[in-house]
Design an enzyme around this catalytic site. Structure first.
Site, short mmCIF file in Angstrom:
data_model
loop_
_atom_site.label_atom_id
_atom_site.label_comp_id
_atom_site.label_asym_id
_atom_site.label_seq_id
_atom_site.Cartn_x
_atom_site.Cartn_y
_atom_site.Cartn_z
N GLU A 144 -16.12 -14.71 10.29
CA GLU A 144 -17.09 -13.62 10.45
C GLU A 144 -18.16 -13.90 11.50
O GLU A 144 -18.54 -13.02 12.25
CB GLU A 144 -17.76 -13.32 9.09
CG GLU A 144 -16.93 -12.48 8.15
CD GLU A 144 -15.87 -13.27 7.39
OE1 GLU A 144 -15.11 -12.66 6.63
OE2 GLU A 144 -15.83 -14.51 7.56
N ASP B 135 -19.28 -6.65 0.97
CA ASP B 135 -19.35 -6.63 2.43
C ASP B 135 -18.56 -5.51 3.12
O ASP B 135 -19.12 -4.67 3.84
CB ASP B 135 -18.92 -7.99 3.00
CG ASP B 135 -17.63 -8.52 2.39
OD1 ASP B 135 -17.03 -7.85 1.53
OD2 ASP B 135 -17.21 -9.63 2.77
N GLU C 97 -6.33 -7.79 -0.55
CA GLU C 97 -5.74 -8.71 0.43
C GLU C 97 -4.46 -8.14 1.03
O GLU C 97 -4.22 -8.27 2.24
CB GLU C 97 -5.45 -10.07 -0.24
CG GLU C 97 -6.67 -10.84 -0.67
CD GLU C 97 -7.46 -11.43 0.51
OE1 GLU C 97 -6.95 -11.38 1.64
OE2 GLU C 97 -8.57 -11.92 0.28
N GLU D 8 -20.38 -21.98 2.42
CA GLU D 8 -20.16 -20.76 1.64
C GLU D 8 -21.48 -20.15 1.17
O GLU D 8 -21.63 -18.93 1.15
CB GLU D 8 -19.28 -21.07 0.43
CG GLU D 8 -17.80 -21.15 0.73
CD GLU D 8 -17.21 -19.82 1.13
OE1 GLU D 8 -16.77 -19.06 0.25
OE2 GLU D 8 -17.21 -19.52 2.34
#
Length: 490
Positions: free
Chosen positions: A487, A307, A134, A466
């Site tokens: 996304e 991802d 992050e 989700e």
């Protein structure tokens, strides 16, 4: 392809009938989402402006609310209107928003906020243990973006401000006030802060138990204390995405400062994951032990925990000219399409044999059509647009590749950096999509089909949950929330 996968199921001694039932359930979703592939249309200029202003109004509302009620805390709690440090006590929302201020044309606020960040973000005073993933993508990335935008403003102030004057009715600001004076006199303060943070994140590659400068595998720990480095009791388990999502930011930091350390670390981490892919399927798992190199979670997909590993393979090759990343992405992409794609959907399978584990659409998968579009733009797969509203292949490439921004980064990097090192090209000389032919055919059509399927879930439920069960055709129990993930829009 489905037959080969079922043969692998049989070889594992699992009931083929069960596998056939699951496969049939997933494939049966295709007609249920018959409207998944949208008509290709280009919005009008008026519609584009209206949509742009919706986005700008939403950003202004949230940014102003954060600055008024939560700054300099990391985030704003929207119900109580209070601020809270959630990730590192480093004014996360402000740092993460700097480049958006510039993109939306508010150079006045961008200059003032960038000045505050450069003067007040002092990681040497922080005793916070932070997520490497992050902090890298949001803080280090935010600092580097803001630095390059600041440098770009100095060089192109006239053109920028003339454009802002024309756009003032739509909210752009480029006034002769303190913020702009700060930009005119900018001397690399944000890059110095970024370099300091980069060094502290690089400590995640050290092994405190062995007292060695590198872990056995070259993979980083997932968390690091900004003052003391990795704790002796820090977990050795790391996600594939966490270890594989450093190359863009670390690579840009190396190119801008002339210190190869960061790019070398990021490349070694990515290669360490790549070397441990399955020799049968070519897939990687979701979690790995950074000391032993053993996979601890064998589920493989394109969503949570994996991802951005795929994303950074491609974008690292495009942005930084890393040829080995291009070849790794080519093989990894083929493995995903061969083993994970079912109809327009992507499921989760066992990395070692490709056996179906989890027929679910995870919200974090929604970046994939965008990545496929970039893949297609690096090949000759433009047939859908050659007969549509797009005027030319060149116009399509200008919209969908990194070429414009990457070349600008290259120009900026040639300027004097101020760290006592010679200027170097940020972008590799062989950069670009023009001569690439490593993408398989139909990548763009796959992107359109998958995005349409994913968007149909949004239209049915008003948001992307989700987790969405492809076998039950409904939001997964316990994963019905929408976390405002961008996304699908991206």
């Amino acid at each position: 392809r489905k037959g080969r996968r079922l043969a692998r199921v049989a070889a594992m001694g699992l009931p083929v009938a069960c596998a056939l039932t699951i496969a049939a359930a997933v494939l049966s979703l295709v007609p249920r989402f018959a409207d998944a592939t949208p008509d290709l249309q280009v919005v009008s200029l008026a519609e584009s402006h209206a949509l742009r202003e919706e986005v700008r109004d939403a950003f202004v509302h949230t940014y102003d609310s954060y600055m008024r009620n939560a700054f300099p805390k990391d985030e704003l709690l929207p119900l109580s209107c209070e601020g809270k440090d959630t990730l590192g006590s480093y004014a996360l929302t402000l740092v993460d928003s700097l480049d958006t201020l510039a993109v939306l044309g508010n150079w006045t606020e961008f200059g003032k906020s960038a000045k505050w960040v450069a003067e007040n973000l002092k990681f040497s005073e922080s005793d916070e243990t932070v997520s490497v993933f992050e902090t890298n993508i949001r803080v280090l990335g935010g600092l580097l973006s803001a630095h390059m935008l600041s440098e770009g403003f100095k060089e192109h102030e006239k053109e920028i401000c003339e454009g802002a004057e024309e756009d003032k009715a739509l909210g752009a600001q480029c006034e002769d006030v303190a913020g702009l004076e700060t930009l005119r006199s900018y001397e690399g303060g944000l890059l110095r802060v970024a370099l300091d943070l980069g060094k502290r994140l690089a400590a995640a590659f050290e092994d405190p138990r062995r007292r060695k400068p590198r872990t056995r595998t070259g993979l980083p720990f997932g968390a690091v204390n900004l003052r003391h480095g990795v704790a002796a009791n820090e977990t050795e388990l790391a996600s594939t995405a966490g270890a594989g999502t450093l190359a863009v930011e670390f690579g840009v930091l190396s190119r801008l400062t002339g210190d190869p350390l960061f790019e070398d670390l990021a490349k070694s981490s990515m290669r360490a994951i790549w070397e441990r892919r399955s020799p049968i399927t070519g897939l990687v798992g979701a979690h790995i032990n950074i000391s032993s190199g053993a996979w601890t979670h064998l589920d493989s997909g394109i969503g949570a925990s994996v991802d951005s590993y795929y994303e950074y393979l491609l974008k690292g090759s495009v942005l930084l000219g890393l040829d080995d990343f291009a070849e790794m992405f080519r093989q990894a992409y083929h493995s995903v399409e061969e083993n994970i794609r079912v109809g327009p959907w992507y499921v989760e399978v066992n990395m070692e044999n490709g056996v179906l584990v989890w027929p679910i659409f995870n919200a974090l998968q929604a970046f994939w059509p965008g990545l496929q579009t970039l893949t297609a733009s690096c090949s000759g797969d433009h047939k859908h647009f050659s007969t549509g509203k797009m005027n030319s292949k060149r116009q399509f490439e200008e919209m969908l590749t990194y070429q414009t921004i990457a070349r600008k980064l290259s120009e900026i990097s040639r300027q004097e950096i101020g760290f006592g090192v010679p200027s170097a090209n940020l972008i590799h000389d062989s950069y670009g999509c023009e001569n690439r032919s490593d993408a398989s055919s139909h990548d763009l059509s796959k992107a359109i089909e998958t995005h349409g399927a994913m968007f149909s879930v949004w239209k049915r439920h008003g948001a992307t949950p989700e987790g969405y069960s492809l076998s039950q055709v409904e939001p997964q129990h316990g994963q019905r929330a929408y976390a405002l993930r961008p996304e699908l829009v991206d």
